[in-house]
Motif scaffolding. Sequence first.
Motif, PDB file in Angstrom:
ATOM      1  N   THR A 412       0.834  -1.208   0.000  1.00  0.00           N
ATOM      2  CA  THR A 412       0.000   0.000   0.000  1.00  0.00           C
ATOM      3  C   THR A 412       0.865   1.253   0.000  1.00  0.00           C
ATOM      4  O   THR A 412       0.640   2.187  -0.785  1.00  0.00           O
ATOM      5  CB  THR A 412      -0.916   0.000   1.236  1.00  0.00           C
ATOM      6  N   THR A 415       2.890   1.618  -3.468  1.00  0.00           N
ATOM      7  CA  THR A 415       1.972   1.882  -4.586  1.00  0.00           C
ATOM      8  C   THR A 415       1.415   3.297  -4.494  1.00  0.00           C
ATOM      9  O   THR A 415       1.364   4.028  -5.498  1.00  0.00           O
ATOM     10  CB  THR A 415       0.823   0.867  -4.584  1.00  0.00           C
ATOM     11  N   GLN A 416       0.979   3.686  -3.326  1.00  0.00           N
ATOM     12  CA  GLN A 416       0.410   5.030  -3.168  1.00  0.00           C
ATOM     13  C   GLN A 416       1.472   6.109  -3.391  1.00  0.00           C
ATOM     14  O   GLN A 416       1.167   7.169  -3.940  1.00  0.00           O
ATOM     15  CB  GLN A 416      -0.231   5.167  -1.791  1.00  0.00           C
ATOM     16  N   GLN A 420       1.151   8.978  -6.169  1.00  0.00           N
ATOM     17  CA  GLN A 420       1.189  10.404  -5.796  1.00  0.00           C
ATOM     18  C   GLN A 420       2.224  11.145  -6.629  1.00  0.00           C
ATOM     19  O   GLN A 420       1.995  12.276  -7.076  1.00  0.00           O
ATOM     20  CB  GLN A 420       1.513  10.542  -4.302  1.00  0.00           C
ATOM     21  N   THR A 552      -5.572  -2.141  -3.373  1.00  0.00           N
ATOM     22  CA  THR A 552      -4.867  -1.028  -2.739  1.00  0.00           C
ATOM     23  C   THR A 552      -5.722   0.229  -2.846  1.00  0.00           C
ATOM     24  O   THR A 552      -6.092   0.630  -3.957  1.00  0.00           O
ATOM     25  CB  THR A 552      -3.517  -0.790  -3.426  1.00  0.00           C
ATOM     26  N   VAL A 554      -7.142   3.953  -3.261  1.00  0.00           N
ATOM     27  CA  VAL A 554      -6.695   5.118  -4.031  1.00  0.00           C
ATOM     28  C   VAL A 554      -6.652   6.331  -3.102  1.00  0.00           C
ATOM     29  O   VAL A 554      -7.693   6.742  -2.584  1.00  0.00           O
ATOM     30  CB  VAL A 554      -7.633   5.381  -5.224  1.00  0.00           C
ATOM     31  N   PRO A 555      -5.487   6.937  -2.902  1.00  0.00           N
ATOM     32  CA  PRO A 555      -5.367   8.046  -1.945  1.00  0.00           C
ATOM     33  C   PRO A 555      -5.713   9.390  -2.591  1.00  0.00           C
ATOM     34  O   PRO A 555      -4.872  10.294  -2.661  1.00  0.00           O
ATOM     35  CB  PRO A 555      -3.897   7.982  -1.528  1.00  0.00           C
ATOM     36  N   ASP A 569      -0.755  -2.086  -9.849  1.00  0.00           N
ATOM     37  CA  ASP A 569       0.058  -2.293  -8.640  1.00  0.00           C
ATOM     38  C   ASP A 569       0.649  -3.686  -8.515  1.00  0.00           C
ATOM     39  O   ASP A 569       1.469  -3.926  -7.637  1.00  0.00           O
ATOM     40  CB  ASP A 569      -0.754  -1.939  -7.384  1.00  0.00           C
TER      41      ASP A 569
END
Length: 957
Positions: A412, A415-416, A420, A552, A554-555, A569
């Motif tokens: 996580t 990947t994030q 970003q 995962t 999505v932020p 991912d």
Amino acid sequence: MMGEIVYFRNPGPGNSFSRNSISRRAARQSLIPLAGDRFRLHQRGTHGEMRLFVSEGAPGSLPVLAAAGRAQGRVELLISTVGPEECVVPFLTRPKVPVLQLDSGNYLFSASAICRYFFLLSGWEQDDLTNQWLEWEATELQPALSAALYYLVVQGKKGEDVLGPVRRALTHIDHSLSRRSCPFLAGETESLADIVLWGALYPLLQDPAYLPEELGTLHSWFQTLSSQEPCQRAVETVLKQQGVLALRPYLQKQPQPSFLEGRAVSNEPEEEELATLSEEEIAMAVAAWEKGLGSLPPLRPQQNPVLPVAGERNVLITSALPYVNNVPHLGNIIGCVLSADVFARYSRLRQWNTLYLCGTDEYGTATETKAMEEGLTPQEICDKYHAVHADIYRWFNISFDIFGRTTTPQQTKITQDIFQRLFTRGFVLQDTVEQLRCEHCARFLADRFVEGVCPFCGYEEARGDQCDKCGKLINAIELKKPQCKVCRSCPVVKSSRHLFLDLPKLEKRLEEWLEKTLPGSDWTPNARFIIRSWLRDGLKPRCITRDLKWGTPVPLEGFEDKVFYVWFDATIGYLSITANYTDQWERWWKNPEQVSLYQFMAKDNVPFHGLVFPCSALGTEDNYTLVSHLIATEYLNYEDGKFSKSRGVGVFGDMAQNTGIPADIWRFYLLYIRPEGQDTAFSWTDMLLKNNSELLNNLGNFINRAGMFVSKFFGCFVPEMVLTSDDRRLLAHVTLELQHYHQLLEKARIRDALRSILTISRHGNQYIQVNEPWKRIKGSEADRQRAGTVTGLAVNIAALLSVMLQPYMPTVSATIQAQLQLSPPACSILPTNFLCTLPAGHQIGTVSPLFQKLENDQIESLRQRFGGGQLEESLALKAKVSPKPAVVETVTTAGPQQVQVLMDEVTKQGNIVRELKAQKADKNQVAAEVAKLLDLKKQLALAEGKPFETPKGKKKR
């Protein structure tokens, strides 16, 4: 009747990834058929107009048309198709094609001369090696090839009658390619020699029956050239989909070839190698042999964790992460983990600093689907099948440094972070997309929840993201007759907002990276071709989010209800698995200057490893380590069809260990048939033959005899060795074959390198047979000394083979080394020269046979067991992984309580079917529930010990 086909300018000569050529879409080559059989290269250049005359069915037209692409952009060329009887050149007494009429009015009417002219126009500079190949093609290859084609096409002969005349020539090409360790005949790039020889050989070699499987280097060369577009167009023009039969009218008009029937045609290419060894090669081999163990480097100290070391060769190896939702079959195993394992073991034998990692890919639709099927949560499915995968790979002796998983906090986090950075740099787009939604299930359907008819090839079981038959990527809404895979109802199209990776914006960076990476890399030809075709068609934005819960997060505000698409991912899983192995993971993954990344996969994974992930990593501007060598296999099929768990067809990983056949035998056979240049098929009969001939009668026979002679004749002590000239030549030959093995494995040509082991073993058997130490030991003092030399040299070859075998058959390798009592350095390091590792006086241990014969009855039983309908095997698997313990016990123990549970399940499912029929529900939905009912009835019948017969359908009027 005349028309024309217009070819617009090609991006540039050859197939290199030229940044300018690829990015200029307007200049991209296109093919526009207009009419008839005349076509024009539609450019202006520095030369005037020329005319090329070719003929359908004339073999010389093949290389000429393929070479004509070299002249594109430099000359206006009118290409005319003429009949074979048309006299194009007025001063020749017989009709002749191909012919090139120059703008000066002069003629060229030798295929080689025409090809040379086109290459010279393209800026090619002549070299001696190419000229030598052209001379050889004219004097050696053509007479033999003419005879082979005449026998095949005109006289209707087959098999060795056809292959015999050309076998020696084919072997010469294969050995030349192998010894130079270059992909092409004259170097690292395609030359005039390659095109001329390819064109000459294509009519025969397009039939795999006449491309001997032991000539793996020739096979790779031929496939690489045959996959290129100019060559493919030449084939379409000349052979018209008729194959070699298109040459019949042409060959019937030719005089019968006067091929010298008495000419020596060698079926043993190694003899030719022995005959051509130089005195210098022999002297060098003897000098290396005499240095013995003292020339081995010190063993590398073991690290934990393994980390890159400055100044050393640091090799990072991954195999494509298997989906956690199912049990891998033999094709999955050879395509990824087993191939990578061979290379990892080889790397360690070379003392390279090596890290090999893999793990289960656990997020995404496939996991959600499996969880629904088994009545478990996605996490429970992941836990269960991760253990199943780990057990299978452990049994197959896969030497991971770490076998991890993608459902971790590290996954996580990384990947994030990558997302970003891409988002901040403007490489992520937002857009509303049309998606399929199943109203019955009340959810948007991710790709793997949809199945339908491929819009491109008509395949009826295409997935919602890709067609397994034609390989094209698909948007689910493009499918014809789509169905929800859960309930089999027809979904509707609705809108949903998603995020996209802006691949067009990253395309230039990708092209620049490919320009630097591909030359000198070991990307397989199919991987290069797949990436090339994607770039040729132009990259498009790629959706990276899905309407799922399992993935995962999505932020990003507004996308909290979505997760990342598993193919965005999943490749990041390599990074997170390494991060769970060591907190210094960035020393591997952000260190491209010191790390070489080898990635192993089947060809369907190439776009994501060679394009999507590199684009993502390049867009982060974070100096990620990208793939240096992308090794992709074709597909392995099962007998005459595909592996199918549901139909009980094929061997799956958890079943192999229940066949009674050792893991090393499975490893050997899968690697022997590894689908490197084309799809291959697992065959029980062939497995029996290869085990009994190559392993038992060749390899096992030699190693056992060598050890037994030491035990029986010399009291388990290696005798003194006094080398003769024949012995020295054998040392040199074994050294050359060992170096050939290294050259192949360094390029990850795994199947071909295995042939080198078997070749050395064959020569060892022949050496023993010719010298007859069992007779000489009873003779004079000189005879006994000769028996000692032969025995000592043979047992040293056996020791070498034990180390060469280690990447392929680690258990057999360890057994041989224990029998011969090899020292740790001799077991752990594979030198580039054949060394005396068992000197005179070395004591060996107890020698015993390595392999067992496979019997026809045994193999026939296994063929029937895995040929479909092996219900008991399927139920045994359910007993292992089913979420309903009561039902599992019914199948395996059939107690009264368990039988009752099954009866209740049958009653419950029967009520569901009746209700659906009463409601006149969708036919597909009813069929799915009926199938479940029949499966339960089968289980009940088995549990009660009764036969089960599938109910016959109603007869239609």
